[in-house]
Scaffold this active site. Structure first.
Site, PDB file in Angstrom:
ATOM      1  N   SER A 186       0.844  -1.196   0.000  1.00 10.22           N
ATOM      2  CA  SER A 186       0.000   0.000   0.000  1.00 10.22           C
ATOM      3  C   SER A 186       0.873   1.236   0.000  1.00 10.22           C
ATOM      4  O   SER A 186       2.040   1.189   0.393  1.00 10.22           O
ATOM      5  CB  SER A 186      -0.863   0.006   1.274  1.00 10.22           C
ATOM      6  OG  SER A 186      -0.060   0.381   2.390  1.00 10.22           O
ATOM      7  N   ASP A 187       0.296   2.348  -0.407  1.00 14.71           N
ATOM      8  CA  ASP A 187       0.973   3.606  -0.137  1.00 14.71           C
ATOM      9  C   ASP A 187       0.850   3.824   1.367  1.00 14.71           C
ATOM     10  O   ASP A 187       0.045   3.189   2.044  1.00 14.71           O
ATOM     11  CB  ASP A 187       0.342   4.754  -0.941  1.00 14.71           C
ATOM     12  CG  ASP A 187       1.321   5.908  -1.099  1.00 14.71           C
ATOM     13  OD1 ASP A 187       1.171   6.688  -2.056  1.00 14.71           O
ATOM     14  OD2 ASP A 187       2.247   6.021  -0.277  1.00 14.71           O
ATOM     15  N   TRP A 188       1.630   4.718   1.875  1.00 12.69           N
ATOM     16  CA  TRP A 188       1.782   4.888   3.330  1.00 12.69           C
ATOM     17  C   TRP A 188       0.499   5.456   3.962  1.00 12.69           C
ATOM     18  O   TRP A 188       0.194   6.635   3.804  1.00 12.69           O
ATOM     19  CB  TRP A 188       2.993   5.763   3.600  1.00 12.69           C
ATOM     20  CG  TRP A 188       4.269   4.994   3.781  1.00 12.69           C
ATOM     21  CD1 TRP A 188       5.140   5.067   4.824  1.00 12.69           C
ATOM     22  CD2 TRP A 188       4.826   4.016   2.880  1.00 12.69           C
ATOM     23  NE1 TRP A 188       6.209   4.236   4.640  1.00 12.69           N
ATOM     24  CE2 TRP A 188       6.037   3.553   3.468  1.00 12.69           C
ATOM     25  CE3 TRP A 188       4.452   3.476   1.658  1.00 12.69           C
ATOM     26  CZ2 TRP A 188       6.852   2.590   2.872  1.00 12.69           C
ATOM     27  CZ3 TRP A 188       5.258   2.515   1.063  1.00 12.69           C
ATOM     28  CH2 TRP A 188       6.437   2.090   1.657  1.00 12.69           C
ATOM     29  N   GLY A 189      -0.256   4.582   4.576  1.00 11.71           N
ATOM     30  CA  GLY A 189      -1.507   5.014   5.193  1.00 11.71           C
ATOM     31  C   GLY A 189      -2.695   4.910   4.268  1.00 11.71           C
ATOM     32  O   GLY A 189      -3.768   5.427   4.557  1.00 11.71           O
ATOM     33  N   ALA A 190      -2.542   4.213   3.146  1.00 13.40           N
ATOM     34  CA  ALA A 190      -3.639   4.152   2.168  1.00 13.40           C
ATOM     35  C   ALA A 190      -4.671   3.080   2.504  1.00 13.40           C
ATOM     36  O   ALA A 190      -5.761   3.069   1.940  1.00 13.40           O
ATOM     37  CB  ALA A 190      -3.082   3.890   0.766  1.00 13.40           C
TER      38      ALA A 190
END
Ligand code: GLC
Length: 655
Positions: free
Chosen positions: A217-221
């Site tokens: 995932s993207d960071w915090g997605a």
């Protein structure tokens, strides 16, 4: 291996450890260390929250302006070598999102408005990295085309536009190389967040495009780790306990099964094994070779946009340099794509003197800290009389303008593609006093120069060229090197500034109502004036095209070719482009689309033959009804071109 893991350990493996590592289960499995970013190593720590200082390379948009596969491959090798020395296993790059709008704050990190150019070059970047044993993360899948509201906007995109444009760039990369990981985007597509979007991650990325690796995932997605597991996302970055609790609760409720968990765990264990295997064989290239690769990328990525009466390269005489960017150049943008400066880099004056110690060059700051988003209190315009005197007494004045890492960065989009009005006025003022005026533009994306370009003699668009920027600019200004960049994105006129077309009233939805008409596909099809077209760039040399031929080799198979001659005495590089126009279309098709390109080196007076192999992919459109590519029968034109609006020859065919 998986049989030695408990259910809890397997669930833990599906979530990162901290910010930039994978889980090691207290040493039971090897940890994988990841680091940004596309312009160089950017690994934050407590001392350096914006990343440990490292060498900064020309940004991907400059690499794209080079149109040179070999140059991009070597940058991949170079950044991978920095990763090896700093102890990281996977580089969180390249970003390949299509430049739907020139306002997007992260365009400097991306390659192009065209999926063919972006996909072909990003594949080389990945091969360069992975051939050195460093993995990548192809990002951000998909349609993360603006920054302002990336965390919660849903981009409404029809399936044909998705497949022909926004997913196409990933399809091209995956047809050439298997990235260690693919990173999903923050935004939603058609109402479902990418991290939890099974249709995107599993049905398209895995089943249609054949991707078998790890999706991160993207960071915090990630909004719900269990939902994202079912969508086939493997590792949630960064570590959050909520991710584990989501999985635990979902398992207890029977929403997810151990079999589903094992599918992801096996992909992660395979990645860990692949990284462990390559670890021993990693051999970095030398730092001098890395510098040379960065320098060559900058020279080949700089675009000469105007050169009236061949004012460039600079001849002997007195040179005046203006602007604080002569001393503090725009190396890169901000956010995850930025790189903290390591050591000193030469000023433009120092760089010029390195080439020609006797050169008569003087520098006056005149202006500093002025950009569209700068705080007026910090802006400086000083010593105007002294600066204008120097301008008046000089044979040529070079003004350096552009953008910065506070203007072009993650989480923000630009409000305008023009320079600040103060800088525009300064250019006009200096032009009244200058014998000859050269403007060097250091920005990460298109700039509308129409307010001042008629008043200057030459414009050199450098882009964010990293730490070699002033050495490269000096070499080009003095003619030691011939700039051979061609624009990988249209430079539009800001009268169309509403590039992000909100197709709905909702602030949470952006309808891509333009469909496939993105970038030049829009301007070229609708006949909209632009400042400089896609593929455009001048040279110190001059090229002539001749001897056009076409040979049919089979169904949908042709070889088209031409001779290209450098009719000047200066060595140079030419980018030959091939576009395809569909004449009998039942679909709304762009007026033409890039399908092939080649960059060739031509010494003075040298002539070379350029040939392109045409095959099925040049004619395909996406059929949403059978969810596959098809070739509409009828008439097509194959166009050999210098840029999207400068066609050298047209071959007419029927399929
Ligand atoms: C950021 C970016 C992504 C980057 C990641 C790690 O938010 O969107 O490109 O690799 O987080 O910094």
């Amino acid at each position: 291996m998986i049989n030695t893991l408990s259910l809890e350990e397997k669930m833990r493996l599906l979530i990162a450890k901290g910010g930039f590592s994978t889980q090691d289960l207290n040493g039971k499995v090897s940890k994988i260390e990841v680091s940004d970013g596309p312009c160089g190593v950017r690994r934050p720590n407590d001392e350096y929250p914006n990343g440990i200082p490292s060498f900064c390379y020309p940004a991907p948009h400059v690499l794209a302006n080079s149109w040179d596969r070999e140059i991009v491959y070597k940058i991949g090798q170079s950044i991978a070598s920095d990763c090896i020395e700093q102890g990281y296993d996977i580089l969180l790059a390249p970003g390949v999102n299509i430049k739907r709008t020139p306002l997007c704050g992260r365009n400097f990190e991306y390659f192009s408005e065209d999926p063919i150019l972006a996909g072909e070059l990003a594949a080389e970047y990945i091969k360069g990295c992975q051939d050195k044993g460093i993995g990548v993360s192809l990002k951000h899948f998909c349609a993360n085309n603006s920054e302002w509201d990336r965390l919660w906007i849903s981009n409404e995109i029809d399936l044909r536009t998705l497949r022909e444009i926004y997913v196409k760039v990933f399809e091209i990369v995956l047809s050439k190389v298997e990235p260690y990981t693919v990173m999903c985007a923050y935004n939603a597509v058609n109402g479902v967040n990418c991290a939890e979007n099974k249709g995107l991650l599993n049905d398209i990325l895995r089943e249609r495009l054949g991707y078998k690796g790890v999706i991160v995932s993207d960071w915090g997605a990630v909004h719900n780790r269990a939902e994202s597991l079912k969508a086939s996302l493997d590792i949630m970055f960064f570590e959050e306990e909520s991710g584990y609790l989501d999985l635990k609760r979902a398992y207890e409720d029977g929403f997810i099964t151990e079999e589903e968990i094992d599918v992801s765990v096996n992909r992660i264990l395979a990645l860990i094994e692949k990284v462990s295997k390559t670890k021993e064989k990693r051999i970095p290239i030398s730092t001098s070779e890395r510098y040379e690769n960065a320098f060559n990328a900058a020279i080949n990525g700089m675009v000469l946009l105007k050169n009236k009466d061949n004012v460039l390269p600079l001849q002997s005489g007195k040179i005046c340099l203006l602007g604080d960017m002569c001393v503090n150049p725009a190396r890169c943008g901000g956010g995850a794509g930025g790189v903290s400066q390591k050591g000193e880099i030469p000023s433009l004056k120092q760089a010029l003197k390195k080439y020609l110690p006797q050169i008569d060059v003087e520098y006056e700051m005149l202006y500093a800290n002025i950009c569209p988003t700068s705080n007026p209190a910090n802006e400086q315009i000083t010593n105007i009389p002294k600066a204008l005197d120097l301008v008046y007494d000089s044979d040529v004045t070079v003004m350096v303008v552009g953008s910065s890492s506070i203007v072009e960065t993650e989480s923000y989009d630009r409000a305008s593609i023009r320079l600040s009005d103060k800088i525009e006025k300064l250019i006009l003022e200096v032009s009244k006093n200058a014998n000859k005026l050269v403007v060097v533009v250091e920005s990460g994306s298109a700039i509308d120069m129409s307010a001042w370009i008629d008043c200057v003699d030459a414009v050199l668009y450098t882009g964010f060229c990293g730490d070699v920027i002033n050495d490269a600019i000096a070499g080009v200004l003095l003619g030691k090197y011939n700039p051979s960049g061609r624009l990988s994105e249209t430079f539009p006129l800001s009268k169309d500034n509403d590039f992000i077309k909100k197709g709905t009233d909702s602030i949470r939805v952006d309808r891509y109502s333009e469909g496939c008409l993105v970038g030049y596909r829009y301007y070229d099809t609708k006949g909209v004036d632009v400042l400089f077209p896609f593929g455009y760039g001048l040279s110190y040399a001059e090229y002539k095209y001749s001897n056009f031929t076409i040979e049919e080799k089979g169904e949908y198979e042709y070889v088209v070719g031409c001779d290209v001659e450098n009719v000047s005495n200066k060595d140079g590089d030419e980018v030959v482009q091939l576009y395809v126009r569909q004449i009998d279309h039942v679909l709304e098709k762009p007026n033409k689309e890039l399908k092939r390109f080649k960059k060739i080196k031509l010494n003075g007076k040298e002539k070379k033959r350029v040939e392109f192999n045409i095959s099925k992919d040049c004619f395909e459109s996406f059929n949403v009804w059978n969810n596959d590519w098809f070739i509409p029968k009828g008439r097509y034109e194959l166009l050999i071109a210098r840029n999207v609006r400068d066609i050298e020859h047209c071959y007419k065919i029927k399929v």
